[in-house]
Design a protein around this motif. Sequence first.
Motif, PDB file in Angstrom:
ATOM      1  N   SER A 186       0.836  -1.196   0.000  1.00 48.40           N
ATOM      2  CA  SER A 186       0.000   0.000   0.000  1.00 48.40           C
ATOM      3  C   SER A 186       0.870   1.244   0.000  1.00 48.40           C
ATOM      4  O   SER A 186       1.757   1.388   0.850  1.00 48.40           O
ATOM      5  CB  SER A 186      -0.912   0.015   1.230  1.00 48.40           C
ATOM      6  N   ALA A 187       0.612   2.169  -0.950  1.00 51.65           N
ATOM      7  CA  ALA A 187       1.360   3.423  -0.989  1.00 51.65           C
ATOM      8  C   ALA A 187       1.143   4.221   0.286  1.00 51.65           C
ATOM      9  O   ALA A 187       2.073   4.817   0.836  1.00 51.65           O
ATOM     10  CB  ALA A 187       0.958   4.238  -2.211  1.00 51.65           C
ATOM     11  N   ALA A 188      -0.098   4.239   0.790  1.00 53.61           N
ATOM     12  CA  ALA A 188      -0.422   5.045   1.967  1.00 53.61           C
ATOM     13  C   ALA A 188       0.218   4.502   3.227  1.00 53.61           C
ATOM     14  O   ALA A 188       0.336   5.225   4.223  1.00 53.61           O
ATOM     15  CB  ALA A 188      -1.938   5.140   2.147  1.00 53.61           C
ATOM     16  N   ASN A 189       0.634   3.232   3.229  1.00 51.51           N
ATOM     17  CA  ASN A 189       1.290   2.670   4.409  1.00 51.51           C
ATOM     18  C   ASN A 189       2.628   3.321   4.713  1.00 51.51           C
ATOM     19  O   ASN A 189       3.189   3.119   5.789  1.00 51.51           O
ATOM     20  CB  ASN A 189       1.512   1.163   4.231  1.00 51.51           C
ATOM     21  N   LEU A 190       3.151   4.110   3.761  1.00 51.20           N
ATOM     22  CA  LEU A 190       4.425   4.781   3.994  1.00 51.20           C
ATOM     23  C   LEU A 190       4.285   5.966   4.947  1.00 51.20           C
ATOM     24  O   LEU A 190       5.280   6.433   5.508  1.00 51.20           O
ATOM     25  CB  LEU A 190       5.017   5.258   2.665  1.00 51.20           C
ATOM     26  N   GLU A 191       3.060   6.449   5.150  1.00 53.36           N
ATOM     27  CA  GLU A 191       2.864   7.537   6.103  1.00 53.36           C
ATOM     28  C   GLU A 191       3.182   7.060   7.507  1.00 53.36           C
ATOM     29  O   GLU A 191       3.317   5.871   7.780  1.00 53.36           O
ATOM     30  CB  GLU A 191       1.425   8.043   6.025  1.00 53.36           C
TER      31      GLU A 191
END
Length: 591
Positions: free
Chosen positions: A272-277
């Motif tokens: 998930s791209a958003a998991n990098l937050e």
Amino acid sequence: MQDDFNISRRKTLAALGTIGAASAGAGLGTSAYFSDQESFENNALVAGELDLKVSWDEHYSDWMGEETDYARMPEDGETPDLSLPAADPNGRPIELVFSDRTAFMDATRQEQFPEGGLGSEEDPCEALADVGDDDMEAPVITVDDVKPGDFGEVTFDFTACDNPALLWMNGRLVDEAENGLTEPEADDPDEGDTAGGGDDTGGGTGSITSNGPFTVTPDVSAMDLASTLVSPDGNVNITNATYTGAPNANGTFTGGTDPFGIGNGIILSSGSAANLEESAGGADNNLDGISAENGQPGDADLTELAGAGDVSNDAAVLELTFEVPEGEDQIFFNFVFGSDEYNEYAPGGDFDVFGDVFGFFVNPGSGTAEETNVALINGEPVSVESINQITNQALFNNNDPSDTDTPFATEADGFTDVLQVQADVNPGEENTLKLAIADENDQQLDSWVLIGGETLSTEPPTENESELVDKLRARAWYDEDIAGDNVHQDGEEVFLEGSLRDVLDALSTGNGVPLAGNEPAADGGGTGRNCYSEAPDVHYVAFQWWLPIDHGNEVQSDSATFDLGFYTEQCRHNDGSGMNNEGVDPDEVDP
């Protein structure tokens, strides 16, 4: 006795400070470094040891604290106690009248060593900091925002132990950046760059950078991803773009300067791209592993790159077709790789068979995956295995909660520094760029690749000059009339003044700017300019920067980093021109 000249040098760098200043949350820093040099001639010790000892007192005023109780602007006709001139002689200076100068300095103090200053009865060679003491904790000034009228200052106290000394003040501009353009900044007529298309969040073309925390916008169309990457002046014309993978495995991002060094751009992820937050509920990385299983197939080029017996899963692939003009045969762009597979799956970790795989393939199909992959470090594919705490460690940022205090505000357990691709392409023809990442041999633990917005270009990146370095003013003076009081008096000589860029240019030339000592060179056994008398005498040099009142929004989001320091040599048998720092053979004389 053999007639030769040998130089025994100590050139140690000791970080002694960080002065911060920048607009809208970006950081400007300085760290001071010092060096001292010993000389021997004709096999006889002619100067003994030369040991430079230093201390410092740093202040910063942003007019948001108790300092407002002890200073005010002067009334008409009133003589100011402090005046910081504008760049334009007809401009409005920053002027202050102190009701209690001591209290003002106490209220603005950021760091002081030794605490409370040097006592009148103390031996400065014992109390001041020894050059090269790595255990010395660095003084830090942290500034979140620079407004007109803000200023900072550091006064260095130094003493030359054992022998009189020649001294130079030096420094250099380490880094500067625009960090994208806010809307007020782009609208300012003094702004050197202009904003491109896209909205305020940077989710469209990514040309406007948010000043907030690192934020991901997932599930972006292929053409929007492509347009985010392309430099408006880079001669790359996108003709088509396709994306293959789970919708949540791609995205755009803003606010990436801290921690990644890339203000905005796109993300591709094996999960998930958003998991990098940042981890939910925490100010930093508080999860040792995070995974999104998307149930997607792998990619043939990534499987080939992974090696025999390995497979790829959950691939996210952005494929661009583009043209470049005749005469242009290379493309450039910047990226960062991060992963939650650090550090367990890196060399020295518990596992080494599940390291995620990614690649940037230029004109795939024209050769093998290894031949067309241009995401390389020292000829090897960038991965958990090739950049980590053991291999290419200087390019690695450790953020693993199992063995660090997670200093970076991102979920990634580790990530690289900003890396640059330089790849050959076919001029005047259509080319293909394939950006791909996947899990290797499993679907666990996400990895990410961030690609810098507006960095895809046929031109190599130029120096990212910012208006901040030109708009900030700076000066240095001998702080001697009221010794080491951190405030410039009318009788104290300013030996350097101008824009921060001009001042740092002068400080970075040769050994730096030579300082006028307090005693004739002949008294110290040398010739030429004055030397500084040895301990117990203590000497003071101050450096100050400020943002004049008469400026607009052009410095918003800009940042810069610079170093300050000193270089010193013994006075005896030297003429103040500086040693040439070249080694000599036993039968040679150092000119």
